[in-house]
Design an enzyme around this catalytic site. Structure first.
Site, PDB file in Angstrom:
ATOM      1  N   GLY A  53     -26.209 -27.731   3.222  1.00 38.52           N
ATOM      2  CA  GLY A  53     -25.198 -28.666   2.733  1.00 38.52           C
ATOM      3  C   GLY A  53     -24.931 -28.533   1.260  1.00 38.52           C
ATOM      4  O   GLY A  53     -23.796 -28.678   0.803  1.00 38.52           O
TER       5      GLY A  53
ATOM      6  N   GLY B 296       1.052 -10.390 -11.321  1.00 36.76           N
ATOM      7  CA  GLY B 296       0.258 -11.180 -12.253  1.00 36.76           C
ATOM      8  C   GLY B 296       0.890 -11.243 -13.628  1.00 36.76           C
ATOM      9  O   GLY B 296       1.447 -10.267 -14.112  1.00 36.76           O
TER      10      GLY B 296
ATOM     11  N   THR C  51      -7.963  -6.777  -0.947  1.00 37.72           N
ATOM     12  CA  THR C  51      -6.561  -6.410  -0.722  1.00 37.72           C
ATOM     13  C   THR C  51      -5.915  -5.723  -1.909  1.00 37.72           C
ATOM     14  O   THR C  51      -5.273  -4.687  -1.757  1.00 37.72           O
ATOM     15  CB  THR C  51      -5.743  -7.668  -0.334  1.00 37.72           C
ATOM     16  OG1 THR C  51      -6.313  -8.261   0.826  1.00 37.72           O
ATOM     17  CG2 THR C  51      -4.290  -7.313  -0.071  1.00 37.72           C
TER      18      THR C  51
ATOM     19  N   ARG D 200     -36.183 -24.898  -2.625  1.00 40.68           N
ATOM     20  CA  ARG D 200     -36.087 -25.851  -1.522  1.00 40.68           C
ATOM     21  C   ARG D 200     -37.251 -25.668  -0.554  1.00 40.68           C
ATOM     22  O   ARG D 200     -37.521 -24.558  -0.082  1.00 40.68           O
ATOM     23  CB  ARG D 200     -34.767 -25.662  -0.769  1.00 40.68           C
ATOM     24  CG  ARG D 200     -34.574 -26.610   0.416  1.00 40.68           C
ATOM     25  CD  ARG D 200     -34.511 -28.066  -0.018  1.00 40.68           C
ATOM     26  NE  ARG D 200     -34.402 -28.967   1.119  1.00 40.68           N
ATOM     27  CZ  ARG D 200     -33.248 -29.474   1.550  1.00 40.68           C
ATOM     28  NH1 ARG D 200     -32.110 -29.172   0.933  1.00 40.68           N
ATOM     29  NH2 ARG D 200     -33.232 -30.282   2.583  1.00 40.68           N
TER      30      ARG D 200
ATOM     31  N   GLU E 237      -5.207  -3.628  -5.447  1.00 46.71           N
ATOM     32  CA  GLU E 237      -5.596  -2.270  -5.856  1.00 46.71           C
ATOM     33  C   GLU E 237      -5.862  -1.379  -4.639  1.00 46.71           C
ATOM     34  O   GLU E 237      -6.622  -0.413  -4.714  1.00 46.71           O
ATOM     35  CB  GLU E 237      -6.823  -2.296  -6.772  1.00 46.71           C
ATOM     36  CG  GLU E 237      -6.573  -2.930  -8.111  1.00 46.71           C
ATOM     37  CD  GLU E 237      -5.590  -2.150  -8.969  1.00 46.71           C
ATOM     38  OE1 GLU E 237      -5.612  -0.916  -8.919  1.00 46.71           O
ATOM     39  OE2 GLU E 237      -4.797  -2.787  -9.675  1.00 46.71           O
TER      40      GLU E 237
ATOM     41  N   ASP F 118      -5.393  -1.948  -0.128  1.00 54.75           N
ATOM     42  CA  ASP F 118      -6.018  -2.637   1.001  1.00 54.75           C
ATOM     43  C   ASP F 118      -7.226  -1.840   1.490  1.00 54.75           C
ATOM     44  O   ASP F 118      -7.188  -0.612   1.575  1.00 54.75           O
ATOM     45  CB  ASP F 118      -4.992  -2.776   2.137  1.00 54.75           C
ATOM     46  CG  ASP F 118      -5.596  -3.391   3.382  1.00 54.75           C
ATOM     47  OD1 ASP F 118      -5.644  -4.620   3.461  1.00 54.75           O
ATOM     48  OD2 ASP F 118      -6.036  -2.615   4.257  1.00 54.75           O
TER      49      ASP F 118
ATOM     50  N   GLN G 216     -34.561 -16.744   6.898  1.00 53.10           N
ATOM     51  CA  GLN G 216     -33.937 -16.766   5.577  1.00 53.10           C
ATOM     52  C   GLN G 216     -34.120 -15.423   4.871  1.00 53.10           C
ATOM     53  O   GLN G 216     -33.203 -14.935   4.207  1.00 53.10           O
ATOM     54  CB  GLN G 216     -34.534 -17.899   4.734  1.00 53.10           C
ATOM     55  CG  GLN G 216     -33.742 -18.252   3.487  1.00 53.10           C
ATOM     56  CD  GLN G 216     -32.548 -19.141   3.764  1.00 53.10           C
ATOM     57  OE1 GLN G 216     -32.104 -19.249   4.902  1.00 53.10           O
ATOM     58  NE2 GLN G 216     -32.015 -19.780   2.742  1.00 53.10           N
TER      59      GLN G 216
ATOM     60  N   SER H  52       0.810  -1.216   0.000  1.00 53.50           N
ATOM     61  CA  SER H  52       0.000   0.000   0.000  1.00 53.50           C
ATOM     62  C   SER H  52       0.848   1.274   0.000  1.00 53.50           C
ATOM     63  O   SER H  52       0.468   2.276  -0.595  1.00 53.50           O
ATOM     64  CB  SER H  52      -0.940   0.006   1.216  1.00 53.50           C
ATOM     65  OG  SER H  52      -1.825  -1.086   1.156  1.00 53.50           O
TER      66      SER H  52
END
Length: 688
Positions: A448, A221, A469, A361, A471, A473, A380, A188
């Site tokens: 699950g 990269g 993180t 579900r 470009e 932090d 939910q 940084s």
């Protein structure tokens, strides 16, 4: 009870046992009554106003806008090439080669060339990046390294000679490259980089050196396998004729060839190592670079903001190292814009998978009646509906950021540059942090089946995690936002101008900081709570109070601790301030998007979602509003009640809202998120 009235055989222990028994009986009756009698009544009372009718096509058109066509071209190309689709299980080295073939296919076969959009039409580039990232996040990042970082550094930090020499090769992937900024000891703090580029006036060359292990370029990269060039950030050192020997001109960027164009062998003086297997994004070949007396021509200095002549004289249109550094980083802000925008794309995929599955579900329900969808459960809805609302809010906020960035690239307006710099830092930090947390929530919401790799939450979570993180932090970026707010706060009281994002500080801050109106603090009617003015005022009131109080604290602590110590003492306060400001900006853009929506049904749906976003955020920080008497107890209760009601109303149109993201099954790719035959497809995946 009067002890004299107790029978001789009735003990205190008997009475205690009787009380416990009665409580258990009452609780049992209460629970039975809810499950057996009141369940349907709850649903009826909540839905008494009726479900909104949503025109999905109109809403989708409003959401995706003019970039819909280019994204569909990306989707359709990869759908037509099963050999280029990333399998669930793939080795690191295989993934890297597949990712390279995917990028080659996109550019050379599909004819989609992102590089021209980096400079000419950034909004189109970010649309491509979002679509490509949905195919494989590693591909999205690799494309970003090639075009936004390596390519962007050449065209934004260089001059015409660099564009003429490198543009075509970058565009057609003949010149794959890297962006070598981050070092082992410095990420940084870019001004603290230790790599040096020393000018040799005799040979008219720069000599690139890594002075110690801490200066090794790390996490670069494209470096480990495919890169042939690197934009290397280093301190520019010029020889002097005094006892110092060299003068440090600050961090500059240099084009350094790292591999032979024909043989692909590593060039002399350059050492490359593989950073190895990562938590995610293993299709990107991150490497580490060390330089030992690597010589490059003087022309390889990217000289837009500072140049060196043949005789070693330094010239710049900017007078100081700090101004040159700020200008250099300002040109690289597109990376943050892209990450914020792409992070919303990841959130859309995760929300689509989780909500579709939650609608599909069924589990439990009233006795002797069919099981109900798990999205009918309030728990939910509490997990997923505010998240869906946030996804919409972030979509409009980041789309606005992209528009600002595009305008900035065209006009180079100084005020807009500052606005985009701070806003991109804040939105990148806020949105990527929220998405990272939400990916885990979505996984858990799917039970699950969310743990099955084929349903994607694991790969999405791991691949996206680093968005927090790189470009910049997120904690560091929020501090930049807080620092800018304090600067604006100071200028506000000195009568100076304010950038667009901070206008509300000038216009309304005194009102926000005065004593809350005891009458409005008690208003609890739905019309008032769903009024955009109340919602925005509440967000901005919180930001203004945080800003004023942290300014007072910093002034107090700086007297004894100094500026750095005072900042550190108030750091958590500063981070909260920055987040509060960004939430205010997000809400303002969401309200604006609702008002600008031309289709009535879409506008009604967006208004509902916007209200949920706003009131849920207020409720999440209700303690702050209560502590300063901005919201009375009865009003706080009304906000909570209305938030739960709005969650239910949004649940009623959740299917239409995620359909409006317009993500085909072959893009979401999770069996549990298919729009039809989900279970049949899922069982086939595992071999039935």
């Amino acid at each position: 009870m009067n002890p004299s009235n107790q029978s001789p055989n009735h003990t205190a222990e008997d009475e205690s046992q009787a009380v416990v028994t009665r409580r258990i009986q009452r609780l049992s009756l209460h629970l039975m009554a809810i499950s057996a009698q009141n369940y349907d009544l709850c649903i009826v009372s909540c839905s008494s106003r009726g479900k909104l009718e949503v025109d999905k096509a109109q809403l989708s058109r409003y959401m995706r806008g003019k970039h819909r066509e280019i994204q569909e071209r990306v989707f359709e190309y990869f759908n037509s090439r099963p050999d280029l689709q990333t399998p669930v299980e793939i080795l690191k080295d295989d993934h890297r080669e597949l990712c390279w073939r995917q990028l080659l296919g996109l550019v050379r076969e599909a004819g989609i060339k992102p590089f021209k959009y980096v400079a000419e039409d950034p909004a189109q580039y970010f649309a491509i990046a979002e679509a490509v990232g949905s195919v494989d996040m590693s591909l999205g990042i690799k494309m970003g390294v090639q075009y936004s970082l390596w390519g962007g550094s050449v065209i934004n930090l260089g001059t015409k000679k660099h564009r003429d020499k490198y543009y075509d090769g970058i565009d057609n992937l003949d010149y794959p490259g890297c962006f070598a900024m981050t070092e082992l000891h410095h990420g940084s703090n870019v001004q603290g980089l230790q790599t040096v580029a020393t000018f040799d006036p005799i040979k008219d060359e720069f000599i690139i050196n890594t002075p110690n292990d801490g200066a090794i370029k790390w996490w670069i990269g494209n470096a480990a396998v495919h890169g042939k060039f690197a934009t290397v950030f280093a301190k520019l050192m010029l020889p002097t004729h005094d006892s110092k020997g060299y003068s440090d001109m600050g961090v500059h960027a240099f084009i350094v060839p790292i591999r032979d164009m024909k043989t692909h062998q590593t060039l002399p003086g350059i050492e490359i190592h593989d950073c190895g297997h990562k938590v995610g994004l293993n299709g990107v070949d991150n490497g580490a670079l060390r330089f030992c007396s690597v010589r490059i021509p003087r022309d390889n200095l990217l000289n837009r903001f500072g140049d060196v002549s043949r005789d070693g004289k330094y010239t710049s249109s900017l007078p100081t190292i700090n101004k040159r550094f700020a200008a250099t980083l300002g040109e690289l802000v597109g990376g943050r814009v892209g990450l914020a925008y792409s992070s919303v794309g990841v959130l859309k995929i995760a929300a689509t998978i989780a909500i579709r599955y939650s609608l599909l579900r069924q589990q439990f329900g009233p006795p002797r009646k069919p099981e109900v969808s798990i999205l009918d459960y309030q728990s939910q809805q509490h997990k997923l509906m505010p998240m869906l609302a946030s996804t919409y809010a972030f979509h409009f906020a980041t789309a606005n950021l992209v528009e600002k960035y595009s305008e900035m690239k065209k006009t180079h307006d100084e005020q807009l540059v500052g606005d985009v710099h701070a806003l991109s830092a804040g939105l990148k930090s806020y949105v990527t942090s929220y998405t990272a947390k939400s990916l885990s929530v979505c996984r858990e919401a799917c039970g699950g089946h969310g743990y099955a790799a084929v349903n994607r939450f694991g790969s999405l979570r791991n691949d996206h995690d680093i968005f927090q993180t790189f470009e910049g932090d997120n904690t560091v970026l929020l501090q930049q936002v807080a620092g800018d707010l304090l600067k604006q706060y100071k200028e506000k009281f000195q009568g100076g101008p304010l950038t667009v994002t901070w206008n509300y500080l000038r216009e309304s801050m005194n009102a926000y900081l005065s004593q809350p109106n005891p009458v409005t603090a008690r208003w609890e009617g739905e019309e008032h709570l769903r009024d955009p003015k109340f919602q925005l005022d509440a967000f901005r009131y919180r930001t203004s109070r945080l800003l004023q109080s942290v300014a007072v604290r910093l002034r107090k602590h700086s007297k004894t601790l100094g500026s750095f110590g005072a900042w550190n003492r108030c750091l958590n306060h500063l981070l909260t301030l920055a987040e509060s400001h960004i939430e205010s900006v997000i809400l303002a853009k969401f309200i604006e998007a609702v008002q600008n929506c031309p289709d009535p049904s879409s506008r009604a749906a967006l208004k509902l979602v916007c209200d949920l976003y706003a009131l849920n955020r207020i409720w999440n920080d209700i303690g702050t509003y209560r502590n300063v008497d901005y919201v009375a107890p009865n009003k706080a209760k009304a906000i909570h009640k209305l938030t739960e009601y709005l969650s239910f109303q949004v649940r009623n149109i959740a299917g239409e809202l995620i359909d409006a993201f317009d993500l085909p099954d072959y893009v979401t790719r999770a069996p549990i998120a298919r729009q039809s035959d989900a279970y049949a497809y899922y069982t086939q995946i595992v071999g039935f």
